[in-house]
Design a protein around this motif. Structure first.
Motif, PDB file in Angstrom:
ATOM      1  N   LEU A 107       0.812  -1.222   0.000  1.00 52.26           N
ATOM      2  CA  LEU A 107       0.000   0.000   0.000  1.00 52.26           C
ATOM      3  C   LEU A 107       0.842   1.267   0.000  1.00 52.26           C
ATOM      4  CD1 LEU A 107      -2.830  -0.957   2.567  1.00 52.26           C
ATOM      5  CD2 LEU A 107      -2.777  -1.295   0.085  1.00 52.26           C
ATOM      6  N   GLY A 108       2.167   1.132   0.147  1.00 52.25           N
ATOM      7  CA  GLY A 108       3.043   2.305   0.150  1.00 52.25           C
ATOM      8  C   GLY A 108       2.949   3.127   1.422  1.00 52.25           C
ATOM      9  N   MET A 109       2.456   2.558   2.502  1.00 51.38           N
ATOM     10  CA  MET A 109       2.345   3.256   3.778  1.00 51.38           C
ATOM     11  C   MET A 109       3.732   3.397   4.403  1.00 51.38           C
ATOM     12  SD  MET A 109      -0.126   2.233   7.019  1.00 51.38           S
ATOM     13  CE  MET A 109      -1.594   2.261   5.989  1.00 51.38           C
ATOM     14  N   SER A 110       3.962   4.492   5.091  1.00 49.42           N
ATOM     15  CA  SER A 110       5.253   4.679   5.766  1.00 49.42           C
ATOM     16  C   SER A 110       5.359   3.706   6.933  1.00 49.42           C
ATOM     17  CB  SER A 110       5.387   6.109   6.270  1.00 49.42           C
ATOM     18  OG  SER A 110       4.558   6.321   7.407  1.00 49.42           O
ATOM     19  N   PRO A 111       6.571   3.249   7.278  1.00 47.18           N
ATOM     20  CA  PRO A 111       6.738   2.332   8.407  1.00 47.18           C
ATOM     21  C   PRO A 111       6.172   2.884   9.706  1.00 47.18           C
ATOM     22  CG  PRO A 111       8.736   2.367   7.086  1.00 47.18           C
ATOM     23  CD  PRO A 111       7.845   3.455   6.551  1.00 47.18           C
ATOM     24  N   VAL A 112       6.290   4.186   9.904  1.00 48.15           N
ATOM     25  CA  VAL A 112       5.775   4.795  11.137  1.00 48.15           C
ATOM     26  C   VAL A 112       4.257   4.687  11.185  1.00 48.15           C
ATOM     27  CG1 VAL A 112       5.509   6.950  12.420  1.00 48.15           C
ATOM     28  CG2 VAL A 112       7.729   6.367  11.410  1.00 48.15           C
ATOM     29  N   ASP A 113       3.612   5.044  10.074  1.00 45.82           N
ATOM     30  CA  ASP A 113       2.144   4.963  10.045  1.00 45.82           C
ATOM     31  C   ASP A 113       1.662   3.519  10.114  1.00 45.82           C
ATOM     32  OD1 ASP A 113       1.904   7.691   9.909  1.00 45.82           O
ATOM     33  OD2 ASP A 113       1.667   7.756   7.726  1.00 45.82           O
ATOM     34  N   ALA A 114       2.398   2.620   9.466  1.00 41.65           N
ATOM     35  CA  ALA A 114       2.014   1.211   9.495  1.00 41.65           C
ATOM     36  C   ALA A 114       2.132   0.641  10.901  1.00 41.65           C
ATOM     37  CB  ALA A 114       2.884   0.411   8.525  1.00 41.65           C
ATOM     38  N   GLU A 115       3.167   1.041  11.638  1.00 46.51           N
ATOM     39  CA  GLU A 115       3.321   0.573  13.018  1.00 46.51           C
ATOM     40  C   GLU A 115       2.202   1.127  13.900  1.00 46.51           C
ATOM     41  OE1 GLU A 115       6.314   0.852  16.860  1.00 46.51           O
ATOM     42  OE2 GLU A 115       7.113   1.225  14.849  1.00 46.51           O
ATOM     43  N   LYS A 116       1.890   2.396  13.711  1.00 47.94           N
ATOM     44  CA  LYS A 116       0.800   3.003  14.492  1.00 47.94           C
ATOM     45  C   LYS A 116      -0.521   2.280  14.226  1.00 47.94           C
ATOM     46  CE  LYS A 116      -1.476   7.453  15.335  1.00 47.94           C
ATOM     47  NZ  LYS A 116      -1.513   8.895  14.957  1.00 47.94           N
ATOM     48  N   GLN A 117      -0.790   2.015  12.953  1.00 44.40           N
ATOM     49  CA  GLN A 117      -2.009   1.294  12.588  1.00 44.40           C
ATOM     50  C   GLN A 117      -1.991  -0.115  13.166  1.00 44.40           C
ATOM     51  OE1 GLN A 117      -4.096   0.868   8.438  1.00 44.40           O
ATOM     52  NE2 GLN A 117      -2.545  -0.742   8.533  1.00 44.40           N
ATOM     53  N   GLY A 118      -0.833  -0.793  13.064  1.00 46.53           N
ATOM     54  CA  GLY A 118      -0.724  -2.161  13.542  1.00 46.53           C
ATOM     55  C   GLY A 118      -1.002  -2.279  15.031  1.00 46.53           C
ATOM     56  N   ARG A 119      -0.454  -1.352  15.811  1.00 47.78           N
ATOM     57  CA  ARG A 119      -0.687  -1.387  17.260  1.00 47.78           C
ATOM     58  C   ARG A 119      -2.162  -1.122  17.587  1.00 47.78           C
ATOM     59  NH1 ARG A 119       3.856  -1.860  20.212  1.00 47.78           N
ATOM     60  NH2 ARG A 119       5.845  -1.356  19.207  1.00 47.78           N
ATOM     61  N   LYS A 120      -2.772  -0.241  16.812  1.00 40.33           N
ATOM     62  CA  LYS A 120      -4.190   0.041  17.030  1.00 40.33           C
ATOM     63  C   LYS A 120      -5.036  -1.199  16.743  1.00 40.33           C
ATOM     64  CE  LYS A 120      -7.919   3.161  15.595  1.00 40.33           C
ATOM     65  NZ  LYS A 120      -8.278   4.313  14.712  1.00 40.33           N
ATOM     66  N   LEU A 121      -4.705  -1.913  15.669  1.00 41.19           N
ATOM     67  CA  LEU A 121      -5.457  -3.120  15.318  1.00 41.19           C
ATOM     68  C   LEU A 121      -5.236  -4.237  16.333  1.00 41.19           C
ATOM     69  CD1 LEU A 121      -4.944  -3.140  11.449  1.00 41.19           C
ATOM     70  CD2 LEU A 121      -7.111  -2.819  12.656  1.00 41.19           C
ATOM     71  N   LEU A 122      -4.019  -4.366  16.831  1.00 40.67           N
ATOM     72  CA  LEU A 122      -3.761  -5.376  17.854  1.00 40.67           C
ATOM     73  C   LEU A 122      -4.554  -5.079  19.115  1.00 40.67           C
ATOM     74  CD1 LEU A 122       0.071  -6.037  17.478  1.00 40.67           C
ATOM     75  CD2 LEU A 122      -1.815  -7.562  16.883  1.00 40.67           C
ATOM     76  N   SER A 123      -4.672  -3.803  19.444  1.00 42.72           N
ATOM     77  CA  SER A 123      -5.499  -3.424  20.588  1.00 42.72           C
ATOM     78  C   SER A 123      -6.953  -3.781  20.327  1.00 42.72           C
ATOM     79  CB  SER A 123      -5.358  -1.922  20.859  1.00 42.72           C
ATOM     80  OG  SER A 123      -6.158  -1.533  21.954  1.00 42.72           O
ATOM     81  N   GLN A 124      -7.390  -3.599  19.087  1.00 41.38           N
ATOM     82  CA  GLN A 124      -8.775  -3.881  18.717  1.00 41.38           C
ATOM     83  C   GLN A 124      -9.112  -5.361  18.885  1.00 41.38           C
ATOM     84  OE1 GLN A 124      -9.997  -2.200  14.906  1.00 41.38           O
ATOM     85  NE2 GLN A 124     -11.339  -3.937  14.523  1.00 41.38           N
ATOM     86  N   VAL A 125      -8.127  -6.236  18.642  1.00 42.30           N
ATOM     87  CA  VAL A 125      -8.383  -7.677  18.777  1.00 42.30           C
ATOM     88  C   VAL A 125      -7.886  -8.223  20.113  1.00 42.30           C
ATOM     89  CG1 VAL A 125      -8.352  -8.029  16.284  1.00 42.30           C
ATOM     90  CG2 VAL A 125      -6.236  -8.375  17.606  1.00 42.30           C
ATOM     91  N   GLY A 126      -7.546  -7.320  21.035  1.00 38.10           N
ATOM     92  CA  GLY A 126      -7.194  -7.721  22.394  1.00 38.10           C
ATOM     93  C   GLY A 126      -5.797  -8.264  22.561  1.00 38.10           C
ATOM     94  N   LEU A 127      -4.870  -7.880  21.659  1.00 35.59           N
ATOM     95  CA  LEU A 127      -3.514  -8.434  21.715  1.00 35.59           C
ATOM     96  C   LEU A 127      -2.433  -7.352  21.734  1.00 35.59           C
ATOM     97  CD1 LEU A 127      -3.950 -11.405  19.204  1.00 35.59           C
ATOM     98  CD2 LEU A 127      -3.753 -11.540  21.687  1.00 35.59           C
TER      99      LEU A 127
END
Length: 362
Positions: A107-127
Motif C-alpha cells: 500500500l506504500g504506507m510509511s513504516p511509522v504509520d504502518a506501526e501506528k495502525q498495527g498497534r491500534k489493530l492489535l489493541s482492537q483484537v485484544g492483543l
C-alpha cells in the motif's frame, strides 16, 4: 459488489466441486456459508480470491472480472482479504511486523504509520501486549486474531473467512468469533464458511446453504434456520449432533462411555458446566436403572446438542422386557439430582421400545 454467474470448478477433468453457482452479494452484507463437508464451500471462496481458478463462469468484484486474464489479480487481492483456518502468519516476524509488512510493501504506507495502525489493530483484537511476540509464542486463538488484524491492516472491502475456527480447540473458538462479530459491525462485506450454526444465525445478514456443489438455498438467518424451504436444507438444519454408546449390561465400560461423551462435548464447544450436567444425568439414570433392573442389557445411550436452540437431550432406549428406567414416581437421591439437572423427564413405551428422554436448556 460481488456477482457470480454460472461458476463451475472441475478437478482433474472429472471431479466437479462447483456446479453452476450463481449469487449476488451487496456492499456491507455478511454472508455465512454452511453445509456438509466436501460440498464446495471453501473452493468457492478460493475462486473468488483467485487462489483457485474456476473452470468456467464469471466473478465480478467492483465491476472487475476475476476470470479475465487481463485483470490485475493483485488489485483484486488488495480489495479482498482472506483469513485461513491455518493462520498463515510469517513465523520469522514478530506479531507487529506481520501487520506492518503488507501495508508498507503493497500500500506504500510509511513504516511509522504502518506501526501506528498495527498497534491500534492489535489493541482492537485484544492483543496489544503481544506486539513483540512471535507466532510460535501464541495460542491458536491468538494466532487467528492476529491473522484477522493483519487482514484489516490492508483496508479490504471484502473479507473471506475460510472456516476460521476449525483448527482451534473449543476453548479458543469463542474469542475468535467475538472478534469476527466486532468486524462485522464495521460494515465490511464478509463471506464466512463456518460450522458454527449459532454464530451464523446471529451474525449474518444472509445465509447460503451449499450442497453438492451448488448454493441450494439462500435466505435470511431466520428463514434458513427457522423455516427452510428446501428438502436438503431442512435435513441439514434439523440434524442434531449426537453421541451414541451401546451399553451391553451393567458391567459396561463406564470409562470409555464417559470419555467418549466428554470428547464429543468438547469437540463442539459445549461449556464445562453443561458437560457436567450431562454426565450427571447419564450416571444417575444408569444407577437407578441397574439398581431396579439388575439384568438390564442392550441399552442405547444417545446425547444430542443443538447449538441453535442451546438445548441438550440425554436419551436411553431399551428392548422390551424392562419395566422402567428411572421410576419417576419412586423417590431416590439420584432422581432428585435428575430433576435438578433437567427441565423435562419423559419416560414412555413406544414402538415396543422403552424410551427415556431428559431435556434441559444449556
Amino acid at each position: 459488489m460481488i456477482k457470480i454467474e454460472h461458476l463451475s470448478k472441475v478437478y482433474d477433468g472429472k471431479l466437479q466441486v462447483l456446479k453452476d453457482v450463481n449469487a449476488e452479494i451487496n456492499d456491507g452484507e455478511v454472508i455465512s456459508i454452511i453445509g456438509p463437508s466436501g460440498t464446495g464451500k471453501s473452493t468457492l471462496l478460493r475462486c473468488i480470491n483467485k487462489l483457485e481458478t474456476a473452470t468456467s463462469g464469471h466473478i465480478w468484484i467492483d465491476g472487475m472480472d476475476v476470470m479475465d486474464s487481463r485483470t490485475d489479480i493483485r488489485a483484486i487481492r488488495q480489495k479482498v482479504g482472506m483469513v485461513f483456518q491455518s493462520f498463515n502468519l510469517f513465523d520469522h516476524l514478530s506479531v507487529l511486523d506481520n501487520l506492518i509488512i503488507g501495508p508498507v510493501k503493497l500500500l506504500g504506507m510509511s513504516p511509522v504509520d504502518a506501526e501506528k495502525q498495527g498497534r491500534k489493530l492489535l489493541s482492537q483484537v485484544g492483543l496489544a501486549t503481544k506486539a513483540e511476540a512471535f507466532p510460535s509464542e501464541l495460542s491458536g486463538g491468538q494466532k487467528q486474531r492476529v491473522a484477522i488484524a493483519r487482514c484489516l491492516s490492508m483496508h479490504p472491502k471484502v473479507i473471506l473467512f475460510d472456516e476460521p475456527t476449525s483448527a482451534l480447540d473449543p476453548t479458543m473458538v469463542t474469542e475468535v468469533l467475538s472478534v469476527i462479530r466486532d468486524v462485522a459491525k464495521q460494515g465490511i462485506t464478509m463471506l464466512i464458511v463456518t460450522h458454527e450454526m449459532k454464530f451464523a444465525h446471529d451474525v449474518s445478514t444472509r445465509v447460503f446453504y451449499m450442497d453438492k456443489g451448488v448454493i441450494y438455498e439462500d435466505g435470511t438467518p431466520e428463514q434458513i434456520f427457522g423455516d427452510p424451504q428446501k428438502t436438503w436444507t431442512k435435513v441439514f438444519i434439523r440434524r442434531i449432533r449426537a453421541y451414541d454408546f451401546q451399553i451391553e449390561d451393567r458391567n459396561y465400560d463406564s470409562f470409555a462411555m464417559l470419555g467418549g461423551l466428554r470428547t464429543f462435548c468438547q469437540k463442539y464447544g459445549i461449556k464445562p458446566a453443561v458437560i457436567e450436567r450431562i454426565e450427571n444425568l447419564v450416571k444417575d439414570s444408569l444407577a437407578i436403572c441397574f439398581r431396579n433392573n439388575p439384568d438390564s442389557h442392550d441399552i442405547r445411550l444417545r446425547v444430542t446438542y443443538s447449538e441453535v436452540k442451546e438445548e441438550a437431550k440425554v436419551k436411553f432406549k431399551s428392548d422390551p422386557g424392562q419395566i422402567t428406567f428411572i421410576c419417576p414416581d419412586t423417590p431416590s437421591p439420584e432422581l432428585d439430582n435428575i430433576r435438578r439437572n433437567c427441565n423435562n423427564i419423559n419416560e414412555r413405551l413406544e414402538d415396543d421400545k422403552l424410551k427415556l428422554t431428559l431435556t434441559f436448556q444449556a
